[in-house]
Motif scaffolding. Structure first.
Motif, PDB file in Angstrom:
ATOM      1  N   TYR A   1      -2.955   3.707   5.912  1.00  0.00           N
ATOM      2  CA  TYR A   1      -2.286   4.097   4.920  1.00  0.00           C
ATOM      3  C   TYR A   1      -2.421   5.374   4.230  1.00  0.00           C
ATOM      4  N   GLU A   2      -1.661   6.174   4.305  1.00  0.00           N
ATOM      5  CA  GLU A   2      -1.821   7.744   3.702  1.00  0.00           C
ATOM      6  C   GLU A   2      -2.049   7.752   2.292  1.00  0.00           C
ATOM      7  N   THR A   3      -1.167   6.989   1.811  1.00  0.00           N
ATOM      8  CA  THR A   3      -1.292   6.855   0.126  1.00  0.00           C
ATOM      9  C   THR A   3      -0.997   5.568  -0.369  1.00  0.00           C
ATOM     10  N   TRP A   4      -1.196   5.607  -1.563  1.00  0.00           N
ATOM     11  CA  TRP A   4      -0.848   4.178  -2.424  1.00  0.00           C
ATOM     12  C   TRP A   4       0.586   3.644  -2.237  1.00  0.00           C
ATOM     13  N   ASP A   5       1.554   4.770  -2.070  1.00  0.00           N
ATOM     14  CA  ASP A   5       2.996   4.203  -1.875  1.00  0.00           C
ATOM     15  C   ASP A   5       3.117   3.542  -0.523  1.00  0.00           C
ATOM     16  N   ASP A   6       2.325   4.030   0.317  1.00  0.00           N
ATOM     17  CA  ASP A   6       2.313   3.448   1.781  1.00  0.00           C
ATOM     18  C   ASP A   6       1.701   2.193   1.902  1.00  0.00           C
ATOM     19  N   LEU A   7       0.407   1.914   1.225  1.00  0.00           N
ATOM     20  CA  LEU A   7      -0.319   0.635   1.139  1.00  0.00           C
ATOM     21  C   LEU A   7       0.578  -0.272   0.442  1.00  0.00           C
ATOM     22  N   LYS A   8       1.175   0.106  -0.850  1.00  0.00           N
ATOM     23  CA  LYS A   8       1.972  -0.757  -1.328  1.00  0.00           C
ATOM     24  C   LYS A   8       3.149  -1.515  -0.462  1.00  0.00           C
ATOM     25  N   VAL A   9       3.962  -0.925   0.620  1.00  0.00           N
ATOM     26  CA  VAL A   9       4.785  -1.539   1.418  1.00  0.00           C
ATOM     27  C   VAL A   9       4.099  -2.575   2.243  1.00  0.00           C
ATOM     28  N   TYR A  10       2.659  -2.387   2.465  1.00  0.00           N
ATOM     29  CA  TYR A  10       1.962  -3.640   3.115  1.00  0.00           C
ATOM     30  C   TYR A  10       1.561  -4.481   2.316  1.00  0.00           C
ATOM     31  N   CYS A  11       1.190  -4.306   1.067  1.00  0.00           N
ATOM     32  CA  CYS A  11       0.695  -5.315   0.239  1.00  0.00           C
ATOM     33  C   CYS A  11       1.863  -6.228  -0.429  1.00  0.00           C
ATOM     34  N   ARG A  12       3.173  -5.428  -0.452  1.00  0.00           N
ATOM     35  CA  ARG A  12       4.444  -6.413  -0.779  1.00  0.00           C
ATOM     36  C   ARG A  12       4.599  -7.258   0.235  1.00  0.00           C
ATOM     37  N   CYS A  13       4.516  -6.944   1.492  1.00  0.00           N
ATOM     38  CA  CYS A  13       4.753  -7.982   2.555  1.00  0.00           C
ATOM     39  C   CYS A  13       3.890  -9.225   2.558  1.00  0.00           C
ATOM     40  N   VAL A  14       2.357  -8.781   2.709  1.00  0.00           N
ATOM     41  CA  VAL A  14       1.402  -9.977   2.545  1.00  0.00           C
ATOM     42  C   VAL A  14       1.136 -10.620   1.266  1.00  0.00           C
ATOM     43  N   ALA A  15       1.472  -9.967   0.057  1.00  0.00           N
ATOM     44  CA  ALA A  15       1.110 -10.634  -0.971  1.00  0.00           C
ATOM     45  C   ALA A  15       2.262 -10.656  -2.028  1.00  0.00           C
ATOM     46  N   GLY A  16       2.948  -9.787  -2.322  1.00  0.00           N
ATOM     47  CA  GLY A  16       4.077  -9.819  -3.280  1.00  0.00           C
ATOM     48  C   GLY A  16       4.977 -10.786  -2.600  1.00  0.00           C
ATOM     49  N   ALA A  17       5.179 -10.801  -1.360  1.00  0.00           N
ATOM     50  CA  ALA A  17       6.212 -11.855  -0.912  1.00  0.00           C
ATOM     51  C   ALA A  17       5.694 -13.245  -1.267  1.00  0.00           C
ATOM     52  N   ILE A  18       4.398 -13.504  -1.236  1.00  0.00           N
ATOM     53  CA  ILE A  18       3.853 -14.735  -1.539  1.00  0.00           C
ATOM     54  C   ILE A  18       4.001 -15.104  -3.093  1.00  0.00           C
ATOM     55  N   GLY A  19       3.865 -14.088  -3.810  1.00  0.00           N
ATOM     56  CA  GLY A  19       4.236 -14.120  -5.249  1.00  0.00           C
ATOM     57  C   GLY A  19       5.847 -14.933  -5.498  1.00  0.00           C
ATOM     58  N   ARG A  20       6.659 -14.000  -4.785  1.00  0.00           N
ATOM     59  CA  ARG A  20       8.212 -14.152  -4.966  1.00  0.00           C
ATOM     60  C   ARG A  20       8.250 -15.775  -4.414  1.00  0.00           C
ATOM     61  N   LEU A  21       7.768 -16.063  -3.174  1.00  0.00           N
ATOM     62  CA  LEU A  21       8.027 -17.497  -2.688  1.00  0.00           C
ATOM     63  C   LEU A  21       7.303 -18.422  -3.815  1.00  0.00           C
ATOM     64  N   SER A  22       6.045 -18.261  -4.218  1.00  0.00           N
ATOM     65  CA  SER A  22       5.678 -19.148  -5.250  1.00  0.00           C
ATOM     66  C   SER A  22       6.576 -19.242  -6.438  1.00  0.00           C
ATOM     67  N   LEU A  23       7.205 -18.282  -6.784  1.00  0.00           N
ATOM     68  CA  LEU A  23       8.042 -18.334  -7.934  1.00  0.00           C
ATOM     69  C   LEU A  23       9.121 -19.263  -7.774  1.00  0.00           C
ATOM     70  N   GLY A  24       9.562 -19.237  -6.388  1.00  0.00           N
ATOM     71  CA  GLY A  24      10.760 -20.285  -6.008  1.00  0.00           C
ATOM     72  C   GLY A  24      10.219 -21.909  -6.320  1.00  0.00           C
TER      73      GLY A  24
END
Ligand SMILES: CC(C)=CCC/C(C)=C/CC/C(C)=C/COP(=O)(O)OP(=O)(O)O
Length: 316
Positions: A132-155
């Motif tokens: 990942y070149e920048t934090w914005d690039d890394l954020k895409v990865y983090c959204r997939c592997v962890a942000g998504a878990i947060g949204r699933l848990s919220l369900g």
């Protein structure tokens, strides 16, 4: 037929057995998150265990020893299984307990299962060895592997009726996932380097003279390793502060679960901040009694550190 407090039928014996399997996986492997999950009432605890066991399976394929081509095949097979769960095709006598438990949970709670597709997408990024070149690039990865878990848990958690701002709850759950993942990346910097992986953004590494990576127990020669760690710790703290806006929207025990998960990781961050080079020497962790203490504080609503600004470097 007996019913749960929410009015749903009790799981049948095979479904209960599937949940027991997922709870054993969670208890055995979720070194940190199990402390939060245990605080939930039965139905939510079982659903979170099913989510954990499915996510663990995806993660284990990514981290395992198979060649990349085979990892991709297995991840795509898991995606097909997810499609069958989504389509209601998994019977309770299916031989895969994780599928049985997740299918039952998805019937009981409005779990946005697409989040598990995102998790698979994120693990595929790992398999391709993306950096990942920048934090914005890394954020895409983090959204997939962890942000998504947060949204699933919220369900599973749901928001309280009439909670102000609840339309933003998925966004805050996602942000909390980013905070946890960035903490995880800092903690595991050495282990990941050993596996040929670098997650921290290349432009941050360059800024602090760390572009050569973290192959040894000491910082790269001439680098400002502590500066890099403190910079990322500040970023993670800002994400925690934003993500904590979710807490007042949750019922008491869901809030306690989130406060325990986040509280344990925030303490990891405190430790890393106090001694940045510790992440190069080994895995920074909390003793079991401290994790239990954080969990109990969450349950009694005592963990309100998110409401006050703390001076950097002070322990809890
Ligand atoms: C709203 C809400 C519930 C948000 C939380 C989302 C969440 C639990 C994200 C998990 C991301 C993460 C850091 C996984 C590491 O698992 P690991 O097995 O590597 O962790 P460990 O090594 O610390 O046990």
């Amino acid at each position: 037929m007996s019913r749960t407090v929410e009015g749903q039928p009790q799981p049948s014996a095979p479904v209960q057995a599937a949940y027991s399997y997922c709870e054993a996986v969670t208890g055995g492997q979720a070194r940190n998150f199990a402390y939060g999950i245990r605080l939930l009432p039965t139905e939510k605890r079982q659903a979170m265990s099913a989510l954990y066991a499915f996510s663990r399976r995806v993660d284990d394929i990514g981290d395992g020893p198979l060649p990349p081509g085979e990892k991709k095949d297995r991840l795509e097979a898991t995606r097909t299984l997810l499609g069958r769960i989504r389509a209601g095709e998994i019977e309770e006598d299916d031989t895969d307990p994780v599928a049985v438990a997740l299918a039952d949970s998805a019937r009981r709670f409005p779990i946005p299962l697409d989040g598990l597709d995102e998790l698979i997408d994120g693990v595929l990024m790992d398999v391709r060895g993306e950096t990942y070149e920048t934090w914005d690039d890394l954020k895409v990865y983090c959204r997939c592997v962890a942000g998504a878990i947060g949204r699933l848990s919220l369900g599973v958690f749901g928001t309280q009726p009439g909670a102000p701002g609840a339309d933003r709850a998925p966004e805050y759950a996602d942000t909390l996932g980013l905070a946890l993942q960035l903490t995880n990346i800092l903690r595991d910097v050495r282990e990941d380097a050993g596996n040929g992986r670098t997650y921290l953004p290349a432009d941050d590494l360059a800024k602090f003279g760390c572009s050569d990576g973290f192959g040894s127990a000491t910082p790269p020669a001439g680098s400002d390793f502590a500066g890099l760690v403190h910079f990322e710790v500040r970023r993670a703290r800002a994400l925690f502060a934003e993500g904590y806006r979710l807490l007042p929207m949750l019922d008491r025990r869901s809030g306690a679960c989130v406060a325990a998960m986040a509280g344990i990781y925030r303490r990891l961050l405190d430790r890393i901040e106090r001694d940045p080079e510790a992440v190069l020497r080994g895995r920074v962790s909390l003793p079991g009694h401290e994790k239990a203490y954080v969990a109990v504080r969450g349950l009694s609503g005592l963990d309100t550190r998110h409401l006050s600004r703390r001076a950097p470097g002070r322990s809890a």
